[in-house]
Design an enzyme around this catalytic site. Structure first.
Site, PDB file in Angstrom:
ATOM      1  N   LYS A 102      39.603 -19.005   7.630  1.00  0.00           N
ATOM      2  CA  LYS A 102      38.897 -19.365   6.218  1.00  0.00           C
ATOM      3  C   LYS A 102      40.483 -20.167   6.175  1.00  0.00           C
ATOM      4  CE  LYS A 102      34.808 -17.485   5.599  1.00  0.00           C
ATOM      5  NZ  LYS A 102      33.889 -18.085   5.995  1.00  0.00           N
ATOM      6  N   SER A 209      28.974 -20.821   4.974  1.00  0.00           N
ATOM      7  CA  SER A 209      30.466 -19.955   4.638  1.00  0.00           C
ATOM      8  C   SER A 209      31.124 -19.262   3.486  1.00  0.00           C
ATOM      9  CB  SER A 209      32.073 -20.810   5.111  1.00  0.00           C
ATOM     10  OG  SER A 209      32.935 -20.093   4.368  1.00  0.00           O
TER      11      SER A 209
END
Length: 261
Positions: A102, A209
């Site tokens: 991420k 996400s």
């Protein structure tokens, strides 16, 4: 007999050379880099499903999960840089132990909030400039054969899947592309205060996400401790859009050795 002996010695030397090369490669990998395949679309368009990269394990010094052979000093951070907002980081999930990748949004002590899909850190907005759309085929992607999420849904298989694309700029002036599908449940949040020694991460594909916006109790990432950081992603080495890397016709040659922004 002499010829046979020399031939055997030559084969033996070749085998030893290969073994030594593999050992050196293994040590190099353990000490400095870790390979990582992108399995999902949470970091589009920065990283695509099927991208292959090496993670720089020395970027932030050695932590619990990047330390070779368990022989690191107590504070491995002495041997690396401090993580910076905007870095793309591979880390170990604090609960399930899986490796995630991420973008680093919040540092220890930061106050992070998402308002209508826009990031605010310490009440400072990360402005987003519209730059058009990110388009891809509505088709199964990668070994898991996942279908993308689309802002123009419903889209039939074989159609064009669109996402709104924005250029986001953080407080340090680093900019990168983020994608938006629509109004998702994590587009508006409470204020997150990042604990000391922890970090706050988000995927660039904001509506696809499961990251620090989602608590660990809800199977999200939550806050990630320094000890779980593995390293920084700096460059894509190889990329394949197919179900298997052996499908040469699906290789994305334009992504080979591409820098990760």
């Amino acid at each position: 007999m002499a010829k046979s002996s020399k031939k055997s010695e030559g084969i033996g030397e070749t085998i030893k050379t290969v073994v030594y090369a593999l050992l050196i490669a293994g040590i190099f990998r353990t000490l400095f880099f870790q390979p990582f395949w992108i399995p999902s679309g949470s970091m589009k368009e920065t990283l695509l499903i099927g991208d292959f990269l090496f993670v720089n394990k020395m970027a932030y010094g050695y932590s619990q999960y990047s330390c070779p052979f368990g022989l690191c000093p107590i504070d491995g951070r002495l041997f690396g840089d401090e993580p910076e907002r905007g870095d793309v980081v591979v880390f170990r999930h604090p609960v399930n132990g899986q490796d995630f990748i991420k973008r680093l949004i919040g540092l220890p002590g930061d106050k992070v909030q998402i308002r209508n899909g826009v990031v605010f850190v310490n009440d400072e907005e990360f402005p987003q400039e519209p730059i058009g759309t990110f388009d891809e085929d509505m088709a199964p992607q990668g070994p898991q054969q996942l279908f993308p999420k689309c802002a123009n849904a419903p889209v039939g298989q074989g159609g064009t899947c669109e996402k709104e694309a924005y250029r986001e700029t953080n407080a340090e002036g680093r900019s990168y592309t983020v994608l938006n599908v629509g109004n998702g449940p994590t587009d508006n949040t409470n204020v997150y205060t990042v604990p000391e020694g922890h970090y706050f991460f988000m995927g660039d594909n904001r509506d696809n996400s499961t990251d620090s916006r989602v608590s660990q109790m809800a199977r999200g990432v939550g806050f990630v401790p320094y000890e779980n950081l593995i390293g920084r992603a700096d460059r894509v080495i190889f990329s394949s859009a197919g179900k298997s890397l052996f499908y040469i016709w699906t290789w994305r040659l334009d992504r080979f050795f591409e820098k990760v922004e």
